[in-house]
Design an enzyme around this catalytic site. Sequence first.
Site, PDB file in Angstrom:
ATOM      1  N   GLU A  45       2.918  -2.648  -0.401  1.00  0.00           N
ATOM      2  CA  GLU A  45       4.286  -3.079  -0.839  1.00  0.00           C
ATOM      3  C   GLU A  45       4.369  -4.434   0.023  1.00  0.00           C
ATOM      4  O   GLU A  45       5.249  -4.657   0.635  1.00  0.00           O
ATOM      5  CB  GLU A  45       4.993  -2.280   0.037  1.00  0.00           C
ATOM      6  CG  GLU A  45       4.900  -0.354  -0.300  1.00  0.00           C
ATOM      7  CD  GLU A  45       5.796   0.426   0.727  1.00  0.00           C
ATOM      8  OE1 GLU A  45       5.811   1.234  -0.424  1.00  0.00           O
ATOM      9  OE2 GLU A  45       5.650   0.601   1.647  1.00  0.00           O
TER      10      GLU A  45
HETATM   11  C1  TNX Z   1       5.097   4.380   1.636  1.00  0.00           C
HETATM   12  S1  TNX Z   1       2.535   5.295   1.586  1.00  0.00           S
HETATM   13  C2  TNX Z   1       4.802   3.736   2.515  1.00  0.00           C
HETATM   14  C3  TNX Z   1       4.806   3.934   3.817  1.00  0.00           C
HETATM   15  C4  TNX Z   1       6.456   4.455   3.406  1.00  0.00           C
HETATM   16  C5  TNX Z   1       6.064   5.794   3.244  1.00  0.00           C
HETATM   17  C6  TNX Z   1       6.848   6.205   3.361  1.00  0.00           C
HETATM   18  C7  TNX Z   1       2.810   3.514   1.687  1.00  0.00           C
HETATM   19  C8  TNX Z   1       0.795   2.796   1.771  1.00  0.00           C
HETATM   20  N1  TNX Z   1       3.055   2.466   2.593  1.00  0.00           N
HETATM   21  O1  TNX Z   1       4.975   2.294   4.651  1.00  0.00           O
HETATM   22  O2  TNX Z   1       5.612   4.432   5.238  1.00  0.00           O
HETATM   23  O3  TNX Z   1       6.008   5.290   1.704  1.00  0.00           O
HETATM   24  O4  TNX Z   1       7.003   8.205   2.815  1.00  0.00           O
END
Ligand code: TNX
Length: 532
Positions: free
Chosen positions: A348
């Site tokens: 992300e």
């Molecule tokens: C996505 S899973 C994210 C996390 C969040 C999560 C909450 C991932 C690699 N990144 O930063 O905590 O969703 O469900």
Amino acid sequence: MKKNIASIFLILLGMGLYSCSKEKIAPLSQENVIPLPVSVSDIDGNFQLNGNTKIVSLGDAAQLNGVAEYLKSSVYSLTALNLSTAEQEQDNAVILELNPNSGLEAEAYQLTIDDKNVRIMASQPAGLFYGVQSLKQLIPAHGKDLNGTNNSFKISAGKIEDKPEYAYRGFMLDVARHFFSVEDVKHLIDQIAEYKINHLHLHLSDDQGWRIEIKSWPLLTTIGGSTQVGGQGGGFYTQEDYKEIVKYAMDHFITIVPEIDMPGHTNSALASYGELNPGITVPEQGALPYDRSNLGVDGMATPLYTGTEVGFSTLATNKEVTYKFIEDVIREISEITPGPYFHIGGDESHVTAIEDYIPFIERAQDIVTKYGKKTLGWDEVAHAKLLPTSVAQYWAKAENAIMAIEQGAQVLISPAVKAYLDMKYDSTTHIGYTWAALIELDEAYNWDPTGLEEQIKRENILGVEAPLWTETITTRAEIEYMVFPRLAAIAEIAWTPKNLRNWDSFSKRIAFHGQRWEAKGINFYKSPKVNW
Ligand code: TNX
């Protein structure tokens, strides 16, 4: 009066013994072991575990002592029997046999039970430890009733031959969104070890907090570790704390996988050291300890962040100081991490341009390699050129996982829609998220890593990991509620071959585990799909 009490006690004791020894017990093949062993065969008869049972260790004492101690304390907490050890093989003994020439694979074990002995054989201590875990689940759950050393516990005779399907069986705890103490982590290690989980991935940094001491960048923890989601508390592990966790995990045959998320999810670092900041905007939120006029200014520290947005932060990928920073961090953590992996996050990074992201990930991967570790990263890292030793953790996009495989890397399977323990069980769950799915216990159980995508084949898969993100999770009891019983389901997916698994069997076996959790005071979700 004293005499009366004594005789009542004796009568009660006698009744207890009578009920123990007359109690019908299930044949070994009908027992409730989770993960389900590869092969279980029944033999007539049973072994009586009692106060005279000895623990006998055969093989290299230095490697056996820890497992023998663990067995002793486990039996004590289940039964109140304080078993002593003996040197020689003898009747009425639990024998731990470490035999490097047994031909058994690294984590495999054989557990044989007859009228005279329980024998666990393995070629490595890990296998013995897993044999002990299975044995613990065979000890009837009515221990400590009489709180005496005369208790006797029947275990059905038979033979278990067992080994894991996947080498990596993981659980992840996010200690960045909410911080959890060393004691909380140790308590979790105790619980997950029972399900033969062998990796604990610690998500040690994120926008809301930096949780591990880095001696060459001390503000990371004094500033970056000073808060958490919601603004209260926070905290961090000193390097000594971290070593203590690593050692405790190792004693439970669990490898710690440290994660420092980069280049995104880094606001806690940017709030500590402005020079890492390319100049970004932090989302609106309540009162902040820092001057908001600094916001968005290149080279100025950002304010601390206590909300739950994702994807707004990035390290300055074009500044050399950033690479000095990540090298110091990777070096210091690698030096105190005996396990083979360093997780660089990589998820992300929505405000890092892809043409900056790719070389950043490649440089981070080179630094991880320089300090003797293999790179793990969330599936987005497959956009970069991966080394064949790197592992992409498939959480969101199958196309990324496939891209990693095409580059010769393996994948760690953590699909959010099946394996995310922060997802609510159903719409009434009071904590957790729903963005990926609602995950009832049968949903968490009924899938297989090889059934997700045609191009993700058995040989591409290193293992399975269930992550617990903690934006909405603040206490040990809340962790337990989201983790149990679903982690037991994921553990069975990771350990037991696909053709042996079935929901009907699992849903019956898990009820016994519910009794155990209740007896231990572990909080868990009483799924309506199970007859608890
Ligand atoms: C996505 S899973 C994210 C996390 C969040 C999560 C909450 C991932 C690699 N990144 O930063 O905590 O969703 O469900």
